[in-house]
Design an enzyme around this catalytic site. Structure first.
Site, PDB file in Angstrom:
ATOM      1  N   PRO A  30       4.430 -16.592 -20.385  1.00 58.84           N
ATOM      2  CA  PRO A  30       5.488 -16.533 -19.389  1.00 58.84           C
ATOM      3  C   PRO A  30       5.579 -15.188 -18.677  1.00 58.84           C
ATOM      4  O   PRO A  30       5.408 -14.133 -19.278  1.00 58.84           O
ATOM      5  CB  PRO A  30       6.766 -16.797 -20.174  1.00 58.84           C
ATOM      6  CG  PRO A  30       6.388 -17.014 -21.574  1.00 58.84           C
ATOM      7  CD  PRO A  30       4.922 -16.902 -21.713  1.00 58.84           C
ATOM      8  N   ASN A  31       5.835 -15.294 -17.394  1.00 56.97           N
ATOM      9  CA  ASN A  31       6.101 -14.183 -16.478  1.00 56.97           C
ATOM     10  C   ASN A  31       4.873 -13.366 -16.114  1.00 56.97           C
ATOM     11  O   ASN A  31       4.962 -12.478 -15.268  1.00 56.97           O
ATOM     12  CB  ASN A  31       7.215 -13.273 -17.022  1.00 56.97           C
ATOM     13  CG  ASN A  31       8.497 -14.021 -17.212  1.00 56.97           C
ATOM     14  OD1 ASN A  31       8.966 -14.697 -16.302  1.00 56.97           O
ATOM     15  ND2 ASN A  31       9.066 -13.952 -18.399  1.00 56.97           N
ATOM     16  N   TYR A  63       4.334  -2.598 -16.711  1.00 55.83           N
ATOM     17  CA  TYR A  63       3.125  -3.422 -16.637  1.00 55.83           C
ATOM     18  C   TYR A  63       2.131  -2.983 -15.567  1.00 55.83           C
ATOM     19  O   TYR A  63       1.037  -3.531 -15.497  1.00 55.83           O
ATOM     20  CB  TYR A  63       3.518  -4.888 -16.413  1.00 55.83           C
ATOM     21  CG  TYR A  63       4.417  -5.419 -17.496  1.00 55.83           C
ATOM     22  CD1 TYR A  63       3.929  -5.624 -18.788  1.00 55.83           C
ATOM     23  CD2 TYR A  63       5.759  -5.694 -17.257  1.00 55.83           C
ATOM     24  CE1 TYR A  63       4.746  -6.088 -19.798  1.00 55.83           C
ATOM     25  CE2 TYR A  63       6.585  -6.170 -18.264  1.00 55.83           C
ATOM     26  CZ  TYR A  63       6.080  -6.361 -19.527  1.00 55.83           C
ATOM     27  OH  TYR A  63       6.886  -6.822 -20.519  1.00 55.83           O
ATOM     28  N   ASN A  82      -2.649 -13.331 -24.161  1.00 57.19           N
ATOM     29  CA  ASN A  82      -1.438 -12.539 -24.022  1.00 57.19           C
ATOM     30  C   ASN A  82      -0.309 -13.564 -23.926  1.00 57.19           C
ATOM     31  O   ASN A  82      -0.033 -14.078 -22.844  1.00 57.19           O
ATOM     32  CB  ASN A  82      -1.479 -11.659 -22.775  1.00 57.19           C
ATOM     33  CG  ASN A  82      -0.225 -10.814 -22.633  1.00 57.19           C
ATOM     34  OD1 ASN A  82       0.777 -11.061 -23.300  1.00 57.19           O
ATOM     35  ND2 ASN A  82      -0.269  -9.840 -21.745  1.00 57.19           N
ATOM     36  N   ALA A 100       6.301 -13.353 -24.066  1.00 61.25           N
ATOM     37  CA  ALA A 100       7.429 -13.445 -24.999  1.00 61.25           C
ATOM     38  C   ALA A 100       7.198 -14.452 -26.115  1.00 61.25           C
ATOM     39  O   ALA A 100       7.822 -14.347 -27.178  1.00 61.25           O
ATOM     40  CB  ALA A 100       8.706 -13.786 -24.242  1.00 61.25           C
ATOM     41  N   ASP A 153       0.021 -22.244 -34.608  1.00 64.55           N
ATOM     42  CA  ASP A 153      -0.603 -23.432 -35.198  1.00 64.55           C
ATOM     43  C   ASP A 153      -1.779 -23.914 -34.355  1.00 64.55           C
ATOM     44  O   ASP A 153      -2.826 -24.283 -34.897  1.00 64.55           O
ATOM     45  CB  ASP A 153       0.424 -24.556 -35.351  1.00 64.55           C
ATOM     46  CG  ASP A 153       1.418 -24.309 -36.480  1.00 64.55           C
ATOM     47  OD1 ASP A 153       1.189 -23.401 -37.303  1.00 64.55           O
ATOM     48  OD2 ASP A 153       2.433 -25.036 -36.521  1.00 64.55           O
ATOM     49  N   GLU A 213      -5.763 -10.921 -29.444  1.00 65.25           N
ATOM     50  CA  GLU A 213      -4.418 -10.835 -28.874  1.00 65.25           C
ATOM     51  C   GLU A 213      -4.352  -9.572 -28.020  1.00 65.25           C
ATOM     52  O   GLU A 213      -4.759  -8.496 -28.464  1.00 65.25           O
ATOM     53  CB  GLU A 213      -3.395 -10.778 -30.007  1.00 65.25           C
ATOM     54  CG  GLU A 213      -1.967 -10.676 -29.573  1.00 65.25           C
ATOM     55  CD  GLU A 213      -1.005 -10.598 -30.756  1.00 65.25           C
ATOM     56  OE1 GLU A 213       0.193 -10.426 -30.500  1.00 65.25           O
ATOM     57  OE2 GLU A 213      -1.446 -10.688 -31.923  1.00 65.25           O
ATOM     58  N   ILE A 233      -0.281  -5.787 -22.583  1.00 63.23           N
ATOM     59  CA  ILE A 233      -0.401  -4.711 -21.595  1.00 63.23           C
ATOM     60  C   ILE A 233       0.374  -3.482 -22.059  1.00 63.23           C
ATOM     61  O   ILE A 233      -0.120  -2.367 -22.011  1.00 63.23           O
ATOM     62  CB  ILE A 233       0.087  -5.203 -20.215  1.00 63.23           C
ATOM     63  CG1 ILE A 233      -0.819  -6.344 -19.733  1.00 63.23           C
ATOM     64  CG2 ILE A 233       0.123  -4.057 -19.210  1.00 63.23           C
ATOM     65  CD1 ILE A 233      -0.260  -7.135 -18.570  1.00 63.23           C
ATOM     66  N   ARG A 253       8.540  -0.698 -28.045  1.00 71.34           N
ATOM     67  CA  ARG A 253       9.598  -1.364 -27.295  1.00 71.34           C
ATOM     68  C   ARG A 253      10.682  -1.864 -28.244  1.00 71.34           C
ATOM     69  O   ARG A 253      10.746  -1.457 -29.396  1.00 71.34           O
ATOM     70  CB  ARG A 253       8.972  -2.471 -26.451  1.00 71.34           C
ATOM     71  CG  ARG A 253       7.983  -1.862 -25.437  1.00 71.34           C
ATOM     72  CD  ARG A 253       7.419  -2.826 -24.472  1.00 71.34           C
ATOM     73  NE  ARG A 253       8.478  -3.388 -23.634  1.00 71.34           N
ATOM     74  CZ  ARG A 253       8.302  -4.469 -22.882  1.00 71.34           C
ATOM     75  NH1 ARG A 253       7.138  -5.091 -22.857  1.00 71.34           N
ATOM     76  NH2 ARG A 253       9.292  -4.922 -22.154  1.00 71.34           N
TER      77      ARG A 253
END
Length: 146
Positions: A11-12, A24, A75, A78, A88, A99, A102, A108
């Site tokens: 997402p995003n 980012y 990536n 969230a 899974d 994995e 950025i 964080r």
């Protein structure tokens, strides 16, 4: 064996280059795709880049990769911190998984420090900016060439 590497984005990440550039950067997902394709081509591989804001679409693409990819760079955005379902799906994939984040998720907010995906990943890159994707592709090429 397939010479295709899937690069999956959660997402995003479609807003890469526009959303929070102080975190980012200014590169777009198209820039990431070009850089990864160049590294893959240099090693005799090709890539398939996919981005979705929908967990199920990411899972479906991981399932597809089981039959058409030698490795996955992911990536999950969230979903890194929330998705047992993506974990899974990755556990059902036989090839290497890297994995890639950025930003340095460990610098964080506390909730970003835990990754379900890391439980399956053969390697994790975080905080290297979009350059991390190309490094992940290079590593997948190496692992898939053995």
């Amino acid at each position: 064996m397939s010479k295709t590497i899937y690069i999956l984005n959660g997402p995003n990440l479609n807003l890469l280059g526009q959303r929070q550039p102080e975190i980012y950067g200014h590169d777009t997902l198209a820039d990431v795709e070009r850089a990864c394709a160049a590294v893959a081509a240099e090693k005799g591989f090709e890539i398939r880049l996919f981005q979705s804001n929908h967990e199920g679409a990411i899972i479906d693409t991981i399932h597809e990769a089981r039959h058409s990819a030698c490795g996955i760079v992911i990536n999950p955005g969230a979903y890194t911190h929330t998705s047992v379902a993506i974990l899974d799906a990755l556990n059902a994939f036989d090839g290497p998984v890297i994995e890639c984040h950025i930003s340095n998720i460990h610098k964080r907010e506390g909730f970003r420090h835990h990754s379900y995906v890391s439980l399956r990943a053969d390697g994790v890159l975080a905080g290297l900016g979009v350059e991390g994707y190309a490094l992940a592709v290079r590593r997948i090429c190496s692992l898939c060439s053995k």
